[in-house]
Each structure stands twice: as C-alpha cells, then as structure tokens.
Design a protein around this motif. Structure first.
Motif, short mmCIF file in Angstrom:
data_model
loop_
_atom_site.label_atom_id
_atom_site.label_comp_id
_atom_site.label_asym_id
_atom_site.label_seq_id
_atom_site.Cartn_x
_atom_site.Cartn_y
_atom_site.Cartn_z
N LEU A 170 0.78 -1.23 0.11
CA LEU A 170 -0.08 -0.02 0.20
C LEU A 170 0.98 1.25 0.03
N ASP A 171 2.19 1.11 0.49
CA ASP A 171 2.90 2.35 0.38
C ASP A 171 3.34 2.85 -0.85
N VAL A 172 3.49 1.87 -1.72
CA VAL A 172 3.83 1.90 -3.29
C VAL A 172 2.51 2.59 -3.85
N LEU A 173 1.44 2.27 -3.71
CA LEU A 173 0.18 2.74 -4.38
C LEU A 173 0.18 4.28 -3.91
N ARG A 174 0.35 4.63 -2.35
CA ARG A 174 0.02 5.77 -1.91
C ARG A 174 1.42 6.87 -2.60
N ALA A 175 2.38 6.31 -2.70
CA ALA A 175 3.53 7.24 -3.32
C ALA A 175 3.13 7.38 -4.82
N ALA A 176 2.70 6.36 -5.38
CA ALA A 176 2.42 6.39 -7.22
C ALA A 176 1.34 7.50 -7.16
N VAL A 211 -6.70 -1.49 -0.81
CA VAL A 211 -5.97 -1.15 -1.94
C VAL A 211 -6.69 0.12 -2.60
N ALA A 212 -8.06 0.06 -2.74
CA ALA A 212 -8.66 1.22 -3.40
C ALA A 212 -8.20 2.54 -2.63
N LEU A 213 -8.26 2.65 -1.27
CA LEU A 213 -8.16 3.71 -0.70
C LEU A 213 -6.76 4.31 -0.67
N ALA A 214 -5.93 3.40 -0.91
CA ALA A 214 -4.27 3.71 -0.92
C ALA A 214 -3.95 4.23 -2.35
#
Length: 261
Positions: A121-127, A189-192
């Motif tokens: 989730l850290d990847v998605l938040r950064a992306a 996953v969605a919220l991230a």
C-alpha cells in the motif's frame, strides 16, 4: 500508553497476548452488552458503551468489524480519541465515511487505517502523487473461504472440487459493500491508490488454492507493480488473517515509536 479495544474476538485476543508485559496497557474491551454483563472481573474490563471508556484511554482500536465501526466510531472520534481500524471496507458506505470524517473534525481526532491482510500500500500511496492509471486487485480463496458470502448465489461452492471460478467482477466499492466480511483488502487497496470507484476487483473461488491469495497489479508514472501475497491464518482461527492481526499490532506500536515508516 493506555488503549481500549473494540471486540473480544481473534484479533483482539492476539493483541491482548502480544501486549502483555509491555508498556502499552489495555484499559477495557468494548463488547456487546450481554458479554459485558458476564465479565468475571479478570482480564481487561468489559464495557458496552463508549461512555464507559476509562478517562485515561488515549487510543481505541477496532478489532470487531464493520458493524462495530458504525456503532462506536463516530462517538469515539467526536470524543477526541484517535481510532485504529482494520474494517476498511465499511468506508465504502459514503454516509458512514462522511459521519466519521465529521466526527473526527469535531473532536480533533484521527481515524487510522491498518493495512490488514495485504502489503504494497505504501507503493500505491506514493504512486498516486504522480499519474496512477490502473489498479486491479484479485482475491483468490478456497471455496470454503467464500462460505456465507454472495459467492454462494453465483457458484455451487461445495461442488467446486477442482479448478477455479470467478464470482465477482466490479469496482472496489461494489465489492466492499457486497462482501463486508471478505473485501476489506479490496477497500484498502482502493483507498491507498485510485479510490473505491476506479479500482477494479476480481474475486475467485479456487479449489486448488492452499490459502488466501491477494494480488495487486498497478501501472502509472512510477512504473509497474505486481504483488502476490498468500497469507496464513491465525493458528486457532482459520477465518482470520494472521497478517491482519499483525498489522493492527504494528499500527498500535507505531504510536509509541520515535522513528517509524
């Protein structure tokens, strides 16, 4: 630090055991009235309303699911206490999300989302700080893992002895609302990343699966992500993800850490 837990199920018991002997003290367990009435005076105090929370409680942790977050979340936040939850799928309910947001703003408190049974989730938040164009979550479980869910209306789960079958395709919001006990990961996953309405979800019953497998595929300016995680359950509770319980414990411990991710 003094904390209270909502619930007395598998995740709550994991947290109680893990924190025994540490500097984090559990002041109370917020449970249903009939369970609170049966408290025998041993272990953390059992209570049934937020008004009974001991004054020195600094943090409340939801370990009990969507209905508990709806029942207790707004009062906890409006009362000025931060709240950690793993019941992320409940936030697909726009009215509940608005109520929790307003309560947190009124009380000056924050709702922290534990990552649950998934990583990355850290990847998605950064992306999403750049252009995040595509996120697809796939959840794969043995047929018995979907028992009691809407999958039973689509598939004859007991008859699925080999191979796999898709029983849901749609958005993360649709998945979280339809599968409240099974789609917290999809909501996380969605919220991230792209949000509940732009994240695609596929749910699969797989007779050959040996565990619950979560897969994330994402594309954007950051590059491409492909993550597959097959999780174990808690030893005594085959329906509860071990990583979900560990993520809640990690979120609690982070509140005391001087340096943390």
């Amino acid at each position: 630090m003094n904390i209270a837990l909502i619930g007395n199920g598998a995740i709550a018991k994991y947290i109680v055991n893990a924190l025994t002997g540490t500097r984090i003290r559990i002041t109370a367990l917020l449970v249903r009235p009939e369970r609170a009435a049966a408290w025998d005076g041993t272990g953390p105090r059992l209570i049934s309303t937020t008004a009974e929370l001991p004054e020195d409680t600094q943090l409340v942790v939801d370990c009990a699911g969507h209905s508990a977050l709806r029942a207790f979340g707004p009062a906890i936040l409006s009362g000025g206490r931060d709240l950690i939850t793993v019941s992320i799928g409940a936030l697909a309910d726009a009215m509940l999300l608005a109520e929790l947001t307003a309560a947190g703003q009124a009380g000056g408190a924050r709702l922290h989302l534990a990552s649950g049974a998934i990583g990355g989730l850290d990847v998605l938040r950064a992306a999403r700080a750049g252009q995040l164009r595509h996120v697809h979550y796939t959840g794969r479980k043995p047929p018995k893992g979907w028992a009691g869910s809407p999958a039973e209306k689509v598939l004859d789960l007991p008859a699925l002895k080999s191979g796999s079958a898709v029983h849901f395709e749609g958005t993360a919001r649709q998945a979280a609302l339809a599968y409240p006990k099974n789609a917290n990961v999809a909501a996380a996953v969605a919220l991230a990343g792209l949000g509940l309405d732009d994240t695609r979800v596929t749910l699969i019953a797989d007779a050959d699966a040996t565990g619950n497998t979560h897969q994330i595929e994402a594309q954007g300016d950051f590059g491409e992500l492909s993550l597959t995680l097959t999780g174990h359950t808690l030893p005594d509770t085959p329906r509860t993800s071990a990583l979900a319980a560990m993520s809640v414990l990690c979120a609690i411990q982070d509140r005391r850490a001087t340096i943390h991710f």
